[in-house]
Design a protein around this motif. Structure first.
Motif, mmCIF file in Angstrom:
data_model
loop_
_atom_site.group_PDB
_atom_site.id
_atom_site.type_symbol
_atom_site.label_atom_id
_atom_site.label_comp_id
_atom_site.label_asym_id
_atom_site.label_seq_id
_atom_site.Cartn_x
_atom_site.Cartn_y
_atom_site.Cartn_z
ATOM 1 N N PRO A 1 17.946 -38.074 5.228
ATOM 2 C CA PRO A 1 18.995 -39.082 5.298
ATOM 3 C C PRO A 1 20.227 -38.512 5.992
ATOM 4 C CG PRO A 1 18.851 -38.187 3.073
ATOM 5 C CD PRO A 1 17.686 -37.627 3.838
ATOM 6 N N ILE A 2 21.051 -39.405 6.545
ATOM 7 C CA ILE A 2 22.216 -39.007 7.339
ATOM 8 C C ILE A 2 23.508 -39.370 6.614
ATOM 9 C CG2 ILE A 2 23.497 -39.443 9.477
ATOM 10 C CD1 ILE A 2 21.037 -37.886 10.022
ATOM 11 N N LEU A 3 24.461 -38.451 6.633
ATOM 12 C CA LEU A 3 25.815 -38.739 6.158
ATOM 13 C C LEU A 3 26.791 -38.338 7.257
ATOM 14 C CD1 LEU A 3 28.142 -39.339 4.235
ATOM 15 C CD2 LEU A 3 27.763 -37.120 3.143
ATOM 16 N N PRO A 4 27.443 -39.315 7.916
ATOM 17 C CA PRO A 4 28.444 -38.979 8.931
ATOM 18 C C PRO A 4 29.788 -38.657 8.297
ATOM 19 C CG PRO A 4 28.153 -41.355 8.823
ATOM 20 C CD PRO A 4 27.204 -40.766 7.820
ATOM 21 N N LEU A 5 30.447 -37.630 8.784
ATOM 22 C CA LEU A 5 31.781 -37.263 8.331
ATOM 23 C C LEU A 5 32.690 -37.076 9.539
ATOM 24 C CD1 LEU A 5 31.507 -34.609 5.453
ATOM 25 C CD2 LEU A 5 32.369 -36.939 5.307
ATOM 26 N N GLY A 6 33.880 -37.625 9.456
ATOM 27 C CA GLY A 6 34.890 -37.382 10.480
ATOM 28 C C GLY A 6 36.036 -36.629 9.838
ATOM 29 N N GLY A 7 37.126 -37.357 9.559
ATOM 30 C CA GLY A 7 38.260 -36.739 8.878
ATOM 31 C C GLY A 7 38.056 -36.610 7.380
ATOM 32 N N GLY A 8 37.030 -37.287 6.840
ATOM 33 C CA GLY A 8 36.729 -37.181 5.414
ATOM 34 C C GLY A 8 37.754 -37.848 4.522
ATOM 35 N N SER A 9 38.491 -38.830 5.068
ATOM 36 C CA SER A 9 39.572 -39.439 4.298
ATOM 37 C C SER A 9 39.183 -40.747 3.632
ATOM 38 C CB SER A 9 40.779 -39.691 5.204
ATOM 39 O OG SER A 9 40.436 -40.578 6.254
#
Length: 338
Positions: free
Chosen positions: A45-53
């Motif tokens: 499974p995929i979990l995308p993270l950017g700034g995590g805010s």
């Protein structure tokens, strides 16, 4: 490069300790497609993270966490205004200030919203009377199942209040790579929001003479006075959406609570969730390292770096109390993973 057993605490602004089975920082489309191929081949499974805010990690993630770090920011001026092309890993606030400093108006009300560009369309971020959709042109995303590039127009995105197709039919199907915004060359200050009107009234400033930079500075000052810096106090910003209720429900609530803060919203009324939580007595609440900010009841904080279960537990307790006291349902803004 795919890494294993990575601590995710540095990658989320709530500083929740959780681990990823696999982790990959991607800075290009080619790296993203390679990481997605790894996930497909290994049924991850995929979990995308950017700034995590805008995320609360409730447990370790049993798949591949993708840290989307694609960079690139261009402002292209033409006869109709300016087009802003930004990669998913660019910081939202820095994009706003870049446009303001270049003399272009439109995004100034959205200054200091945390997070990166890639997450902005998912939430249709908004503040002080302006939403992303007001200046959105299109975005490019990768379809997770195939790795193909897909272009979304504003209509395709089905924007709503803190909502989009990426929280509905497109949920977990796409990873946003690039966003294109369009700012017109005709600009008028949008300062009808009460907090902005009060700010400029106290300074004795005529509203029709304001510049985008002056409005951005005001928004930054207001936000800093009310909202905690996640670097200093872990938080995800506004934790609950402002609930929209019917005319009848608002009338009944107004009769029993004359000071309720609300704004007309189409056929209904948008209630200030912060007012509801504050007047239910939760502002400043603390228990076992988690709590509610003492200056803004809409913000849950995690100064004790506690677990996602404790944060979510408090949020559900607050929502149940608001339902009991006011008959209003609160919906969280951040997404809970897994």
């Amino acid at each position: 490069m795919i890494q294993s057993d990575i601590d995710l605490q540095p990658f989320n602004t709530m500083t929740i300790a959780a681990r990823a089975k696999h982790f990959c920082a991607v800075t290009s489309l080619e790296e993203l497609r390679a990481a997605l191929a790894f996930a497909r081949e290994n049924s991850q499974p995929i979990l995308p993270l950017g700034g995590g805010s805008n995320i609360v990690l409730t447990d370790d993630f049993p798949g591949l966490v993708l840290h989307l770090g694609m960079r690139g920011l261009e402002l292209e001026e033409d006869a109709g205004g300016v087009r802003i092309r930004a990669a998913a890993g660019e910081n939202w606030h820095q994009l706003v200030m870049r446009s303001v400093e270049a003399g272009f108006g439109g995004l100034e009300n959205l200054a200091l919203i945390p997070g990166n560009i890639g997450a902005a369309p998912i939430q249709n971020i908004g503040a002080y009377g302006v939403e992303l959709k007001d200046y959105f042109e299109q975005l490019t995303a990768v379809e997770i199942a195939s790795g193909d590039l897909v272009t979304f127009t504003a209509d395709d995105c089905a924007f709503g209040y803190r909502d989009s197709v990426f929280k509905g039919a497109g949920k977990d199907r796409y990873l946003i790579c690039e966003v294109v915004l369009r700012l017109p060359n005709t600009w008028k200050p949008r300062v009808d929001y009460p907090a902005l009107q009060q700010f400029f009234a106290e300074e004795g400033r005529p509203l029709d003479a304001l510049t985008p930079a002056e409005i951005a500075d005001a928004v930054i000052e207001i936000r800093n006075s009310k909202l905690p810096n996640p670097v200093e106090i872990p938080n995800t910003g506004s934790f609950f959406k402002n609930p929209v209720v019917s005319e009848a429900q608002y009338t009944a609530l107004k009769a029993s609570h004359p000071n309720v803060v609300a704004y007309a919203a189409g056929d209904g009324w948008k209630l200030a969730a912060g007012w509801l939580i504050d007047n239910a007595g939760w502002r400043g609440f603390r228990r076992d390292g988690v709590g509610v900010h003492d200056r803004q009841a809409l913000v849950l904080v995690n100064p004790g770096h506690r677990s996602g279960h404790q944060v979510v537990g408090l949020a559900r307790e607050i929502a149940a109390d608001i339902k009991d006291k006011f008959g209003v349902t609160l919906e969280p803004e951040p997404r809970f993973y897994p």
